[in-house]
Design a protein around this motif. Structure first.
Motif, short mmCIF file in Angstrom:
data_model
loop_
_atom_site.label_atom_id
_atom_site.label_comp_id
_atom_site.label_asym_id
_atom_site.label_seq_id
_atom_site.Cartn_x
_atom_site.Cartn_y
_atom_site.Cartn_z
N ILE A 70 -9.50 11.91 2.63
CA ILE A 70 -9.88 10.51 2.40
C ILE A 70 -8.99 9.64 3.27
CG2 ILE A 70 -10.06 8.65 0.71
CD1 ILE A 70 -10.42 10.78 -1.44
N CYS A 71 -9.57 9.03 4.30
CA CYS A 71 -8.80 8.15 5.19
C CYS A 71 -8.71 6.75 4.58
CB CYS A 71 -9.46 8.10 6.56
SG CYS A 71 -9.50 9.71 7.40
N GLU A 72 -8.09 5.84 5.31
CA GLU A 72 -7.94 4.49 4.79
C GLU A 72 -9.30 3.83 4.57
OE1 GLU A 72 -4.86 1.65 6.32
OE2 GLU A 72 -6.61 0.50 6.92
N ASP A 73 -9.44 3.21 3.43
CA ASP A 73 -10.68 2.49 3.12
C ASP A 73 -10.73 1.21 3.95
OD1 ASP A 73 -12.81 1.09 2.04
OD2 ASP A 73 -12.32 1.59 -0.04
N PRO A 74 -11.75 1.04 4.81
CA PRO A 74 -11.81 -0.17 5.65
C PRO A 74 -11.91 -1.45 4.83
CG PRO A 74 -13.86 1.07 5.76
CD PRO A 74 -12.87 1.94 5.05
N LEU A 75 -12.38 -1.36 3.59
CA LEU A 75 -12.48 -2.54 2.74
C LEU A 75 -11.15 -2.87 2.06
CD1 LEU A 75 -15.95 -1.85 1.05
CD2 LEU A 75 -15.44 -3.27 3.06
N ILE A 76 -10.22 -1.91 2.08
CA ILE A 76 -8.90 -2.13 1.47
C ILE A 76 -7.83 -1.71 2.49
CG2 ILE A 76 -7.47 -1.78 -0.58
CD1 ILE A 76 -9.93 -0.70 -2.00
N PRO A 77 -7.65 -2.46 3.56
CA PRO A 77 -6.67 -2.08 4.59
C PRO A 77 -5.24 -2.12 4.06
CG PRO A 77 -7.48 -4.30 4.98
CD PRO A 77 -8.31 -3.74 3.86
N ARG A 78 -4.42 -1.19 4.53
CA ARG A 78 -3.02 -1.15 4.12
C ARG A 78 -2.18 -1.88 5.17
NH1 ARG A 78 -3.14 4.30 3.85
NH2 ARG A 78 -1.00 4.52 4.57
N ASP A 79 -2.31 -3.20 5.19
CA ASP A 79 -1.55 -4.02 6.14
C ASP A 79 -0.26 -4.55 5.54
OD1 ASP A 79 -3.53 -3.67 8.06
OD2 ASP A 79 -4.66 -5.42 7.38
N TYR A 80 -0.13 -4.48 4.22
CA TYR A 80 1.05 -4.99 3.53
C TYR A 80 1.56 -3.94 2.54
CZ TYR A 80 -0.52 -9.52 5.33
OH TYR A 80 -0.92 -10.54 6.15
N ASP A 81 2.86 -3.96 2.30
CA ASP A 81 3.39 -3.04 1.30
C ASP A 81 3.26 -3.67 -0.09
OD1 ASP A 81 5.41 -4.90 0.99
OD2 ASP A 81 7.02 -3.59 1.68
N GLU A 82 3.78 -2.99 -1.09
CA GLU A 82 3.62 -3.46 -2.47
C GLU A 82 4.34 -4.77 -2.76
OE1 GLU A 82 5.66 -0.86 -5.27
OE2 GLU A 82 6.78 0.02 -3.60
N PHE A 83 5.29 -5.15 -1.88
CA PHE A 83 6.02 -6.41 -2.06
C PHE A 83 5.49 -7.52 -1.16
CE2 PHE A 83 9.01 -2.88 -2.88
CZ PHE A 83 9.24 -3.11 -4.23
N GLY A 84 4.38 -7.26 -0.49
CA GLY A 84 3.78 -8.28 0.36
C GLY A 84 4.35 -8.36 1.76
N ILE A 85 5.18 -7.39 2.14
CA ILE A 85 5.76 -7.38 3.49
C ILE A 85 4.74 -6.78 4.46
CG2 ILE A 85 7.61 -6.48 4.95
CD1 ILE A 85 9.38 -6.43 2.47
N HIS A 86 4.50 -7.50 5.54
CA HIS A 86 3.49 -7.07 6.52
C HIS A 86 4.02 -5.91 7.35
CE1 HIS A 86 0.97 -7.25 10.19
NE2 HIS A 86 0.04 -7.58 9.32
N PHE A 87 3.21 -4.87 7.48
CA PHE A 87 3.59 -3.75 8.33
C PHE A 87 3.46 -4.15 9.80
CE2 PHE A 87 2.04 -1.19 4.58
CZ PHE A 87 3.29 -0.71 4.22
N LYS A 88 4.48 -3.86 10.58
CA LYS A 88 4.43 -4.16 12.01
C LYS A 88 3.63 -3.11 12.78
CE LYS A 88 8.99 -6.41 11.90
NZ LYS A 88 8.51 -7.77 12.13
N VAL A 89 3.73 -1.87 12.35
CA VAL A 89 3.08 -0.76 13.07
C VAL A 89 1.68 -0.53 12.51
CG1 VAL A 89 3.19 1.71 13.57
CG2 VAL A 89 5.29 0.34 13.58
N PRO A 90 0.66 -0.51 13.36
CA PRO A 90 -0.71 -0.25 12.89
C PRO A 90 -0.82 1.13 12.23
CG PRO A 90 -0.70 -1.03 15.17
CD PRO A 90 0.72 -0.74 14.81
#
Length: 223
Positions: A70-90
């Motif tokens: 199961i890859c990343e769901d395009p409707l629920i992208p993992r762009d932020y961690d649980e604390f709302g910090i934006h991931f820099k690396v795609p």
């Protein structure tokens, strides 16, 4: 040779049992799985599994059961961690396959499969220079990993005017060029992933270190 103690007999029996287990493990790349996990799988239905002697909790199988990643769901992208910090690396993974006539091994399959399962990336981009792999392990990887994508990529021949004569040098240059252009996670196809890389995706660049005095190019992350 005389066996004088009862303990000697027990040790000999244990040794013979270990030899038998070793035989089972090395015969045709047999893989152990818990019987409860495999009870309803294709492997059992096709009679690829059997119960070894005196190992009541396990079944020995010649093939792994088919399970899709199961890859990343395009409707629920993992762009932020649980604390709302934006991931820099795609959340994209890159691997390189340069050359022709190379054998795609079971270890290569495990590298792709473990990364796909634990990282759950948007895509795994398979960069190849001449031809894609073939064989049963490759076919299984393609069938199980829906986010596997393919890109024909030319091998770099020089960097800053310096000729790259060795294949490893061309591969090193290619992985840097790929991450500069696309960003993401690069892994070698002999790296088995044990946990996801989200904690490291918070930083602009991450490199591994295989020895104390040098960096390793086997795992790279870049924004």
């Amino acid at each position: 040779m005389l066996i004088r103690k009862k303990g000697d007999v027990i040790l000999i029996l244990i040794f013979l049992q270990l030899l038998y287990i070793f035989y089972l493990l090395t015969e045709g790349n047999i893989i152990y799985k818990k019987k409860s996990v495999l009870r309803s799988t294709i492997a059992l239905k096709t009679d690829n599994c059997r119960k070894p002697h005196d190992m009541t909790n396990f079944t020995v199988c010649r093939t792994l059961p088919f399970t899709k990643v199961i890859c990343e769901d395009p409707l629920i992208p993992r762009d932020y961690d649980e604390f709302g910090i934006h991931f820099k690396v795609p959340n994209s993974v890159h691997v390189i396959w340069f050359g022709e006539g190379l054998k795609f091994t079971f270890y290569n399959y495990l590298a792709l499969r473990s990364m796909a399962s634990l990282q759950r990336p948007k895509r795994i981009v398979f960069h190849y220079s001449i031809e894609k792999p073939s064989g049963p392990h490759w076919e299984r990887a393609v069938r199980e990993i829906p986010c596997l994508a393919f890109k024909k990529t030319d091998e770099p021949t020089s960097v800053l005017g310096i000729q790259l004569d060795q294949p490893i040098a061309r591969t090193d240059a290619a992985r840097i060029e790929i991450l500069i252009k696309y960003g993401g996670i690069y892994i070698d196809l002999d790296v088995i992933t044990l946990k996801n890389f989200d904690e490291l995706r918070k930083y602009p660049v991450t490199m591994g270190r295989s020895v104390e005095v040098a960096f390793s190019m086997g795992i790279l992350l870049a924004e």
